[in-house]
Scaffold this motif. Structure first.
Motif, mmCIF file in Angstrom:
data_model
loop_
_atom_site.group_PDB
_atom_site.id
_atom_site.type_symbol
_atom_site.label_atom_id
_atom_site.label_comp_id
_atom_site.label_asym_id
_atom_site.label_seq_id
_atom_site.Cartn_x
_atom_site.Cartn_y
_atom_site.Cartn_z
ATOM 1 N N ALA A 90 0.862 -1.106 -0.033
ATOM 2 C CA ALA A 90 -0.184 -0.040 0.052
ATOM 3 C C ALA A 90 0.990 1.343 -0.015
ATOM 4 N N THR A 91 0.097 2.478 -0.367
ATOM 5 C CA THR A 91 0.914 3.687 -0.241
ATOM 6 C C THR A 91 -0.146 4.698 0.391
ATOM 7 N N THR A 92 0.506 5.867 0.354
ATOM 8 C CA THR A 92 -0.230 7.091 1.002
ATOM 9 C C THR A 92 0.519 8.343 0.497
ATOM 10 N N SER A 93 -0.087 9.253 1.016
ATOM 11 C CA SER A 93 0.444 10.826 0.663
ATOM 12 C C SER A 93 2.053 10.609 1.099
ATOM 13 N N TRP A 94 2.769 11.065 -0.057
ATOM 14 C CA TRP A 94 4.246 11.046 -0.076
ATOM 15 C C TRP A 94 4.792 11.584 1.318
ATOM 16 N N PRO A 95 4.376 12.768 1.851
ATOM 17 C CA PRO A 95 4.907 13.212 2.976
ATOM 18 C C PRO A 95 4.580 12.408 4.101
ATOM 19 N N ARG A 96 3.664 11.493 3.934
ATOM 20 C CA ARG A 96 3.271 10.825 5.093
ATOM 21 C C ARG A 96 3.524 9.096 5.234
ATOM 22 N N LEU A 97 4.401 9.143 4.165
ATOM 23 C CA LEU A 97 4.924 7.715 4.112
ATOM 24 C C LEU A 97 5.843 7.091 5.147
ATOM 25 N N ALA A 98 6.513 7.719 5.788
ATOM 26 C CA ALA A 98 7.456 7.333 6.746
ATOM 27 C C ALA A 98 6.504 7.098 8.214
ATOM 28 N N GLU A 99 5.666 8.224 8.381
ATOM 29 C CA GLU A 99 4.636 8.293 9.416
ATOM 30 C C GLU A 99 3.745 6.818 9.414
ATOM 31 N N PHE A 100 3.356 6.391 8.051
ATOM 32 C CA PHE A 100 2.477 5.109 7.729
ATOM 33 C C PHE A 100 3.269 4.014 8.056
ATOM 34 N N THR A 101 4.391 4.095 7.495
ATOM 35 C CA THR A 101 5.231 2.898 7.731
ATOM 36 C C THR A 101 5.340 2.480 9.454
ATOM 37 N N ALA A 102 5.655 3.380 10.089
ATOM 38 C CA ALA A 102 5.938 3.329 11.427
ATOM 39 C C ALA A 102 4.765 2.874 12.104
ATOM 40 N N LEU A 103 3.445 3.612 11.824
ATOM 41 C CA LEU A 103 2.327 3.069 12.465
ATOM 42 C C LEU A 103 1.877 1.601 12.168
ATOM 43 N N PHE A 104 2.000 1.140 11.162
ATOM 44 C CA PHE A 104 1.392 0.040 10.308
ATOM 45 C C PHE A 104 2.519 -0.943 9.904
ATOM 46 N N PRO A 105 3.326 -1.575 10.592
ATOM 47 C CA PRO A 105 4.553 -2.237 10.503
ATOM 48 C C PRO A 105 4.042 -3.498 9.367
ATOM 49 N N ARG A 106 2.550 -4.146 9.634
ATOM 50 C CA ARG A 106 2.332 -5.124 8.989
ATOM 51 C C ARG A 106 1.971 -4.955 7.467
ATOM 52 N N VAL A 107 1.865 -3.520 7.224
ATOM 53 C CA VAL A 107 1.611 -3.379 5.947
ATOM 54 C C VAL A 107 3.077 -3.077 5.140
ATOM 55 N N THR A 108 3.138 -3.624 3.935
ATOM 56 C CA THR A 108 4.565 -3.303 3.025
ATOM 57 C C THR A 108 4.416 -1.923 2.361
ATOM 58 N N THR A 109 4.861 -0.952 2.818
ATOM 59 C CA THR A 109 4.668 0.274 2.188
ATOM 60 C C THR A 109 5.492 0.618 0.946
ATOM 61 N N VAL A 110 4.840 1.125 -0.116
ATOM 62 C CA VAL A 110 5.759 1.244 -1.345
ATOM 63 C C VAL A 110 5.994 2.438 -1.311
ATOM 64 N N PRO A 111 7.399 2.780 -1.818
ATOM 65 C CA PRO A 111 7.786 4.163 -1.892
ATOM 66 C C PRO A 111 7.179 5.167 -2.936
#
Length: 346
Positions: free
Chosen positions: A129-150
Motif C-alpha cells: 500500500a501507499t499514502t501521501s508521500w510526505p506521510r510515508l514514513a509515518e504510515f510505515t511506523a504506525l502500520f508495520p504489517r503493511v508493506t509500504t511502497v515508496p
C-alpha cells in the motif's frame, strides 16, 4: 434480473482535499458519459451531514450517509479520501461499515491519508500500500504489517485493495479501476479527455505563434533560432537586439509583427515549451530543467508553469505518465463489445 450500475461510494470527512473530492468522481462520470455501456453511480457519503474541505475551507452538505456503505456488495467500490483526523482510529460506526464492505466483497480504495483509515482497521495487513508521500514514513511506523511502497508508484493495487498518493496518484488509481472494469480503450479515452487540456496548452500556444509568424512573413528567423539554442542563458532585450542587429525599439516591432508578442514574452513561451518536452521525455530533475531552460530556480519555473498550464511541473510529469502509460498499453480482450464514444447528452 435487471442489472444496476456499479456504485462508487466516495467517503469524505472534515479536511478532505478538494482535488480528492473531485478527481475520482470526475474519472468515473467521464467514463459513463463517454461510453453508453459504462454505468457508474457515484455517491458522496459521510458519517455527518456536512463536511468541510481543507484549504481553502469550504463547507458543503453531503447527500449520503453511512447507510450507503451498508447497501454495497461485490461489484461496488468504496473510495476513502484523505481527511484531517487520519491519525485517529475510525469511529465504531464507520469501522463497522468499512469492515462490512470488505467482508461482502467490495473493492476498497483509498487516496492520500485515506490509506491510514483502511490500515487502522487491519484491512491492509500483509498487503502492499501507499499514502501521501510526505506521510510515508509515518504510515510505515504506525502500520508495520503493511508493506509500504515508496513514492515511485503513484498508486498500488493488491487484490481488491487499492491505495494512492496525492492528486495524480488518485487520478492514476481511478483510471486504473476504470481499466479493470472496462478495458484499456475506455480508460485511455477517459485519461485523454481529462488530461489533454494540460498536455496541449503550452504546445498549442507555441503553434499559434508559429502560424501567425508565417502569415506575417517578417524575417527574424535567425534570432528565433538563436534563442532556441541559448535558453539556458539569462538573456536580456539588449542582448537579443544586438544579435538581431537592430535597436531595442525595432526589435520589439519586429517581434510583434512576426510572433504577435514582445521578445521576452515569446522567450518565456519557448522556455516553457522546452521545459514541457523535458518533463515528458526525460527523468531530468525539475531543478536541472529550470537551469537548462533559463528559469534559474525550480520555484521560478513552477510559478510560470502553473500560470500557463494550471499545474506544477511535477504534477504535469505525473499526469503525462498516466496518459501515455495507459495509451501505450496493447488492447486486450474483454473490453466490452459495442462500446462507442456516444455521449448520453448534457
Amino acid at each position: 434480473m435487471e442489472s444496476r450500475a456499479a456504485v462508487i461510494a466516495v467517503l469524505v470527512a472534515d479536511g478532505v482535499p478538494g482535488h480528492q473530492l473531485t478527481v475520482g468522481p470526475m474519472v468515473f462520470t467521464t467514463a459513463a458519459t463517454a461510453f453508453r455501456t459504462v454505468e457508474y453511480d457515484v455517491r458522496v457519503c459521510a458519517a455527518t451531514g456536512t463536511v468541510e474541505t481543507g484549504e481553502p475551507v469550504l463547507r458543503f452538505a453531503v447527500p449520503h450517509g453511512l447507510d450507503t456503505l451498508g447497501a454495497l456488495g461485490a461489484g461496488d467500490t468504496v473510495l476513502v479520501t484523505g481527511h484531517r483526523a487520519y491519525r485517529e482510529p475510525p469511529a465504531p460506526a464507520l469501522a463497522d461499515a468499512l469492515r462490512g464492505c470488505a467482508a461482502r466483497g467490495c473493492r476498497m480504495a483509498a487516496v492520500g491519508t485515506g490509506s491510514f483509515t483502511l490500515a487502522a482497521l487491519g484491512l491492509l495487513d500483509g498487503r502492499r500500500a501507499t499514502t501521501s508521500w510526505p506521510r510515508l514514513a509515518e504510515f510505515t511506523a504506525l502500520f508495520p504489517r503493511v508493506t509500504t511502497v515508496p513514492s515511485g508508484e503513484p498508486s498500488v493495487a493488491d487484490g481488491p485493495f487499492h491505495t494512492a498518493a496525492g492528486v495524480f496518484g488518485g487520478l492514476d488509481l481511478a483510471v486504473d479501476l476504470v481499466e479493470r472494469d472496462h478495458g484499456v480503450r475506455v480508460a485511455a479515452e477517459v485519461a485523454r479527455r481529462i488530461l489533454l487540456p494540460f498536455h496541449d496548452q503550452v504546445a498549442a500556444d507555441h503553434q499559434e505563434i508559429e502560424r501567425e509568424a508565417v502569415e506575417r512573413g517578417v524575417d527574424i528567423g535567425p534570432t528565433l533560432e538563436w534563442l532556441e539554442t541559448n535558453l539556458h542563458r539569462p538573456l536580456t532585450l539588449d542582448e537579443i537586439a544586438a544579435h538581431a542587429g537592430v535597436s531595442v525599439s525595432s526589435l520589439n516591432r519586429r517581434f510583434r509583427a512576426r510572433t504577435g508578442q514582445p521578445p521576452l514574452q515569446y522567450l518565456l513561451g519557448v522556455r516553457l515549451q522546452r521545459a514541457q518536452l523535458l518533463l515528458e521525455n526525460s527523468e531530468t530533475p525539475v531543478e536541472q530543467i529550470a537551469a537548462r531552460t533559463g528559469f534559474g530556480s525550480s520555484a521560478n519555473l513552477r510559478h510560470h508553469f502553473q500560470r500557463r498550464t494550471g499545474t506544477s511541473p511535477r504534477g504535469y510529469r505525473a499526469a503525462h505518465r498516466v496518459l501515455t502509460g495507459i495509451a501505450a498499453k496493447p488492447e486486450g480482450e474483454g473490453e466490452g463489445e459495442g462500446e462507442g464514444e456516444e455521449g448520453r447528452g448534457s
